[in-house]
Design an enzyme around this catalytic site. Structure first.
Site, PDB file in Angstrom:
ATOM      1  N   ASP A 287      -6.197   8.693   3.577  1.00 12.03           N
ATOM      2  CA  ASP A 287      -5.835   8.827   2.280  1.00 12.03           C
ATOM      3  C   ASP A 287      -6.978   9.475   1.716  1.00 12.03           C
ATOM      4  O   ASP A 287      -7.015  10.446   0.688  1.00 12.03           O
ATOM      5  CB  ASP A 287      -5.468   7.719   1.463  1.00 12.03           C
ATOM      6  CG  ASP A 287      -4.214   7.002   1.959  1.00 12.03           C
ATOM      7  OD1 ASP A 287      -3.294   7.698   2.055  1.00 12.03           O
ATOM      8  OD2 ASP A 287      -3.962   5.742   1.898  1.00 12.03           O
TER       9      ASP A 287
ATOM     10  N   HIS B 202       2.209   4.499  -2.827  1.00 11.07           N
ATOM     11  CA  HIS B 202       2.194   5.885  -2.689  1.00 11.07           C
ATOM     12  C   HIS B 202       3.476   6.375  -3.149  1.00 11.07           C
ATOM     13  O   HIS B 202       3.603   7.478  -3.690  1.00 11.07           O
ATOM     14  CB  HIS B 202       1.790   6.231  -1.226  1.00 11.07           C
ATOM     15  CG  HIS B 202       0.461   6.257  -0.443  1.00 11.07           C
ATOM     16  ND1 HIS B 202      -0.327   6.835  -1.110  1.00 11.07           N
ATOM     17  CD2 HIS B 202       0.030   5.419   0.236  1.00 11.07           C
ATOM     18  CE1 HIS B 202      -1.516   6.427  -0.804  1.00 11.07           C
ATOM     19  NE2 HIS B 202      -1.526   5.835   0.371  1.00 11.07           N
TER      20      HIS B 202
ATOM     21  N   HIS C 103       0.754  -1.228  -0.165  1.00  9.51           N
ATOM     22  CA  HIS C 103       0.101   0.142  -0.015  1.00  9.51           C
ATOM     23  C   HIS C 103       0.782   1.391  -0.146  1.00  9.51           C
ATOM     24  O   HIS C 103       0.657   2.028  -0.660  1.00  9.51           O
ATOM     25  CB  HIS C 103      -0.806  -0.021   1.336  1.00  9.51           C
ATOM     26  CG  HIS C 103      -1.584   1.200   1.494  1.00  9.51           C
ATOM     27  ND1 HIS C 103      -2.984   0.955   1.492  1.00  9.51           N
ATOM     28  CD2 HIS C 103      -1.360   2.512   1.704  1.00  9.51           C
ATOM     29  CE1 HIS C 103      -3.488   2.320   1.720  1.00  9.51           C
ATOM     30  NE2 HIS C 103      -2.730   3.105   1.936  1.00  9.51           N
ATOM     31  N   GLU C 104       1.971   1.457   0.953  1.00  9.83           N
ATOM     32  CA  GLU C 104       2.813   2.677   1.071  1.00  9.83           C
ATOM     33  C   GLU C 104       3.707   2.503  -0.118  1.00  9.83           C
ATOM     34  O   GLU C 104       3.969   3.510  -0.665  1.00  9.83           O
ATOM     35  CB  GLU C 104       3.465   2.268   2.367  1.00  9.83           C
ATOM     36  CG  GLU C 104       2.682   2.358   3.532  1.00  9.83           C
ATOM     37  CD  GLU C 104       1.838   3.601   3.662  1.00  9.83           C
ATOM     38  OE1 GLU C 104       2.357   4.651   3.147  1.00  9.83           O
ATOM     39  OE2 GLU C 104       0.570   3.437   4.265  1.00  9.83           O
TER      40      GLU C 104
END
Length: 362
Positions: free
Chosen positions: A154, A63, A59-60
């Site tokens: 987010d 980003h 997930h990170e």
């Protein structure tokens, strides 16, 4: 724990608390599908915690990769008690880029959840099936909850991008998204009680504790964002050129008393020390001058109360607002030398002058 694409991946010690909690909480479910494991039940729970946080890491990473695509440097990725955070140096300069960097994380979590969901029908029953089912559920929940429209989630940044696009004001957008985060915090705090009232089933104390932790995280993050936006609204009034002091340039062996006299005579607010090549090599500290008694000044060379000009103390005279503050934060000092684009000296910027200008703009 290592690097991904040159980006440091850090794990806070609080993650160990999460791993233990997950191991304990899912132990009954593991015991049900794989009885007789004994102490290995908790080892299996710990392994699931690792897999879950690898999903959070993906997930990170999404980003980080999107931020890099837009030219934003990424400092690190940190996994912690409540998930993870990607530390990006700077912010997207358009609402579209803000939206892209923000939404890709939750979409990645949802995609991971869907992949595990598709694998579920072909997964052998037992412990492996339980792991796949829980990973699918956890990632779908993480993805959906991260889209809640409130900072620091987010979804809050997605909301900020929308308000920014509609109003053209990124600071107003941050304040709106911050208030969304405060609403989400209140909702998280009241969720266990609301569920108990609706279902009639008693809520565990641990659920209230978890709700309190999540609510505190959301409220503090949202409040910090609101405060930051209000501060940054005032930054455009800070222009290095307007705040600069005229500088008197003197040789380093000149007596301090003579340098001060000349500065007063020429109405210069700062004094620069010249090197043998005729270029400024140091800036006189106003605090050091004020701390030197008048009777000693004729016997002290001006260079003894000056600070050598390091690379970070040379700033462009055209800096305004947030870029100016960031440049000063990189090398904290009391005075900076302002230079024109061609390298000539424009003047000296004193930190106290910047602070006073900021206070007047409040």
């Amino acid at each position: 724990m290592g690097q991904v694409g040159g980006i440091d991946v850090l794990v806070r010690s609080s993650w160990l608390i999460v791993a233990v909690l997950i191991s304990v909480l899912i132990a009954p479910a593991i015991e049900q599908v794989a009885p007789g494991l004994g102490a290995w039940t908790y080892v299996a729970g710990g392994a699931f915690a690792v897999l879950l946080y690898l999903s959070v890491l993906l997930h990170e990473i999404s980003h980080a990769l999107m931020a890099r695509r837009y030219g934003l440097p990424v400092r690190s990725i940190t996994l912690h008690f409540l998930g993870g955070v990607t530390e990006i140096d700077g912010e997207p300069d358009t609402p579209g880029r803000e939206f892209g960097v923000s939404v890709v994380g939750p979409l990645t979590s949802v995609a991971i959840g869907l992949v595990f969901l598709l694998l579920l029908p072909v997964t052998p029953s037992g412990l492996l099936e339980l792991a796949v089912e829980m990973l699918a559920t956890a990632n779908l929940i993480v993805g959906v909850l991260n889209l809640v429209p409130g900072l620091p989630l987010d979804g809050g940044r997605v909301l900020r991008a929308g308000v920014w696009k509609a109003t053209g004001d990124p600071h107003r957008a941050t304040i709106v998204a911050g208030w969304g985060g405060r609403v989400a915090a209140v909702a998280a705090l009241g969720y266990p009680l609301g569920r108990e009232l609706v279902t009639g089933q008693p809520t565990l104390i641990s659920d209230y504790v978890l709700a309190l932790v999540i609510a505190a995280f959301l409220w503090s993050g949202a409040t910090a964002a609101i405060v930051s936006a209000k501060v940054r609204r005032r930054l455009p009034v800070l222009a290095a050129r307007q705040l600069a002091r005229r500088a008197l340039q003197v040789p380093g062996d000149q007596p301090l008393s003579e340098a001060v006299r000349r500065a007063q005579e020429e109405r210069a607010g700062s004094i620069l020390v010249l090197g043998q090549d005729g270029r400024p090599t140091a800036v006189v500290s106003e605090a050091a001058v004020l701390a030197t008694p008048d009777e000693r000044r004729p016997w002290i060379p001006v260079s003894s109360v000056a600070r050598t000009l390091q690379p970070g103390l040379f700033l462009a005279a055209d800096l305004v607002g947030e870029p100016l503050i960031r440049a000063m934060q990189r090398t904290p000092a009391s005075e900076y030398l302002l230079l024109e684009p061609d390298g000539t000296v424009y003047g000296v910027l004193v930190t106290e002058d910047v602070d006073r200008a900021f206070a007047r703009a409040a």
